[in-house]
Design a protein around this motif. Structure first.
Motif, PDB file in Angstrom:
ATOM      1  N   HIS A   1       0.866  -1.181   0.000  1.00 35.67           N
ATOM      2  CA  HIS A   1       0.000   0.000   0.000  1.00 35.67           C
ATOM      3  C   HIS A   1       0.902   1.231   0.000  1.00 35.67           C
ATOM      4  O   HIS A   1       2.095   1.125   0.289  1.00 35.67           O
ATOM      5  CB  HIS A   1      -0.958  -0.016   1.199  1.00 35.67           C
ATOM      6  CG  HIS A   1      -0.320   0.139   2.537  1.00 35.67           C
ATOM      7  ND1 HIS A   1       0.765  -0.598   2.949  1.00 35.67           N
ATOM      8  CD2 HIS A   1      -0.612   0.969   3.591  1.00 35.67           C
ATOM      9  CE1 HIS A   1       1.097  -0.236   4.188  1.00 35.67           C
ATOM     10  NE2 HIS A   1       0.288   0.703   4.588  1.00 35.67           N
TER      11      HIS A   1
ATOM     12  N   HIS B   1       1.231   4.002   1.863  1.00 36.44           N
ATOM     13  CA  HIS B   1       1.589   4.864   3.000  1.00 36.44           C
ATOM     14  C   HIS B   1       3.090   5.180   2.932  1.00 36.44           C
ATOM     15  O   HIS B   1       3.889   4.352   2.493  1.00 36.44           O
ATOM     16  CB  HIS B   1       1.210   4.189   4.327  1.00 36.44           C
ATOM     17  CG  HIS B   1      -0.273   4.225   4.584  1.00 36.44           C
ATOM     18  ND1 HIS B   1      -0.894   3.481   5.546  1.00 36.44           N
ATOM     19  CD2 HIS B   1      -1.262   4.946   3.967  1.00 36.44           C
ATOM     20  CE1 HIS B   1      -2.202   3.729   5.535  1.00 36.44           C
ATOM     21  NE2 HIS B   1      -2.444   4.608   4.588  1.00 36.44           N
TER      22      HIS B   1
ATOM     23  N   HIS C   1       6.134   2.978   3.472  1.00 42.30           N
ATOM     24  CA  HIS C   1       6.324   1.828   2.576  1.00 42.30           C
ATOM     25  C   HIS C   1       6.813   2.259   1.191  1.00 42.30           C
ATOM     26  O   HIS C   1       7.014   1.441   0.320  1.00 42.30           O
ATOM     27  CB  HIS C   1       5.020   1.029   2.472  1.00 42.30           C
ATOM     28  CG  HIS C   1       4.616   0.501   3.815  1.00 42.30           C
ATOM     29  ND1 HIS C   1       4.842  -0.800   4.202  1.00 42.30           N
ATOM     30  CD2 HIS C   1       4.073   1.133   4.886  1.00 42.30           C
ATOM     31  CE1 HIS C   1       4.435  -0.953   5.460  1.00 42.30           C
ATOM     32  NE2 HIS C   1       3.963   0.205   5.889  1.00 42.30           N
TER      33      HIS C   1
ATOM     34  N   HIS D   1      -6.900  -2.359   6.726  1.00 36.62           N
ATOM     35  CA  HIS D   1      -5.993  -1.268   7.069  1.00 36.62           C
ATOM     36  C   HIS D   1      -6.630  -0.003   6.512  1.00 36.62           C
ATOM     37  O   HIS D   1      -7.285  -0.067   5.462  1.00 36.62           O
ATOM     38  CB  HIS D   1      -4.629  -1.536   6.415  1.00 36.62           C
ATOM     39  CG  HIS D   1      -3.535  -0.617   6.878  1.00 36.62           C
ATOM     40  ND1 HIS D   1      -3.118  -0.551   8.194  1.00 36.62           N
ATOM     41  CD2 HIS D   1      -2.763   0.257   6.189  1.00 36.62           C
ATOM     42  CE1 HIS D   1      -2.126   0.331   8.288  1.00 36.62           C
ATOM     43  NE2 HIS D   1      -1.899   0.838   7.100  1.00 36.62           N
TER      44      HIS D   1
ATOM     45  N   ASP E   1       0.994  -4.140   8.094  1.00 41.51           N
ATOM     46  CA  ASP E   1      -0.089  -3.153   8.230  1.00 41.51           C
ATOM     47  C   ASP E   1      -1.476  -3.790   8.139  1.00 41.51           C
ATOM     48  O   ASP E   1      -2.285  -3.419   7.279  1.00 41.51           O
ATOM     49  CB  ASP E   1       0.074  -2.039   7.183  1.00 41.51           C
ATOM     50  CG  ASP E   1       1.332  -1.225   7.416  1.00 41.51           C
ATOM     51  OD1 ASP E   1       2.424  -1.841   7.427  1.00 41.51           O
ATOM     52  OD2 ASP E   1       1.244  -0.005   7.596  1.00 41.51           O
TER      53      ASP E   1
HETATM   54 ZN   LIG Z   1      -0.032   1.668   6.492  1.00 43.54          ZN
END
Ligand SMILES: [Zn+2]
Ligand SMILES: [Zn+2]
Length: 266
Positions: A67, A69, A72, A148, A169
């Motif tokens: 994902h 975020h 990451h 998440h 996550d």
């Molecule tokens: Zn996250």
């Protein structure tokens, strides 16, 4: 076939540095799965800066993004691999918030948050939609949608009869814990989010993470042979992780917290 997973970053949320984090490491989420002639990178946290020399020499590398975020993705713009001309990074990501893989990376890697876009990097970066299953050389990949904020992809990688599940996550509510246990059934290694203590988990509902006690219960349920907890809280010191690991290993010797730089043979 020689299969391994190397932990390149095990920290969650933001990178940290200091003597109190030296053994478990301060880089954010990134792991490298290797199966003889094939390699797959999992996430592009700041650990992506520490790809081992064999991976750096590959002309192309696939990268599965759980994902977008920031913790990451933040290794992507400055990792030495993308500074090399003649290299190609293939980034696979599910659509998130109406943005495809290229647009997700572009949010972080474009002015005013970053001086240049990914097209300015010496290596070629190709972006791909993430299908439910895909094959990357000898490596088969299955994808499960996790729980998440904004969504997250959980990956199961298989090669030569061995399997690894990468579940960063994720919040392990009852329904999703059951889905994940089925998805991870009998895997050789489960890498799973366990950012919190039980007390912190109760204090931060909705932040999208789990307690390491919840991970331990799930491992039992799905029969994973080994468990490494990932996404350590930024403030969690080596001493605190050692103490938690020792307590949990009293009932399960195959439990541990992931350490940056650790190479796990499957
Ligand atoms: Zn996250
Ligand atoms: Zn994260």
């Amino acid at each position: 076939m020689a299969l391994s997973v190397t932990i390149l970053g095990a920290r969650g949320s933001v990178p940290v540095s200091g003597a109190q984090f030296s053994r478990y490491g301060g880089a954010t989420t990134c792991a490298l799965f290797e199966a003889d002639g094939d390699a797959v990178v999992l996430d592009a946290g700041s650990g992506l800066l520490f790809l081992p020399p064999e991976a750096m020499e590959r002309p192309s590398l696939p990268l599965l993004l759980s994902h977008p975020h920031a913790d990451h993705l933040l290794g992507l713009p400055m990792c030495p691999y993308v500074m090399l001309p003649g290299r190609r990074l293939d980034v696979y990501a599910a659509e998130r918030g109406g943005l495809d893989a290229r647009a997700q990376a572009g949010r972080l890697l474009s002015p005013p948050l970053w001086p240049v876009g990914t097209e300015a990097l010496p290596a070629e970066i190709r972006f791909h939609a993430l299908p439910r299953t895909l094959r990357l050389g000898a490596v088969g990949v299955d994808v499960l949608e996790g729980e998440h904020p904004g969504g997250v992809s959980v990956f199961r990688l298989e090669a030569d009869g061995k399997s690894v599940v990468f579940a960063t996550d994720v919040t392990l509510g009852e329904a999703f814990a059951a889905r994940l246990a089925a998805f991870a059934r009998d895997c050789d290694l489960l890498l799973c989010d366990g950012q919190y203590t039980d007390e912190e988990w109760a204090r931060f509902p909705g932040f999208g993470h789990s307690s390491w006690n919840a991970e331990k219960k799930k491992k039992k349920k799905c029969g994973a042979k080994r468990l490494r907890i990932i996404h350590h809280a930024p403030f969690r010191t080596d001493g605190e992780l050692d103490a938690a690991a020792a307590a949990l290993r009293e009932t399960d010797p195959n439990f541990d917290f992931a350490r940056e730089g650790e190479r796990i043979s499957l």
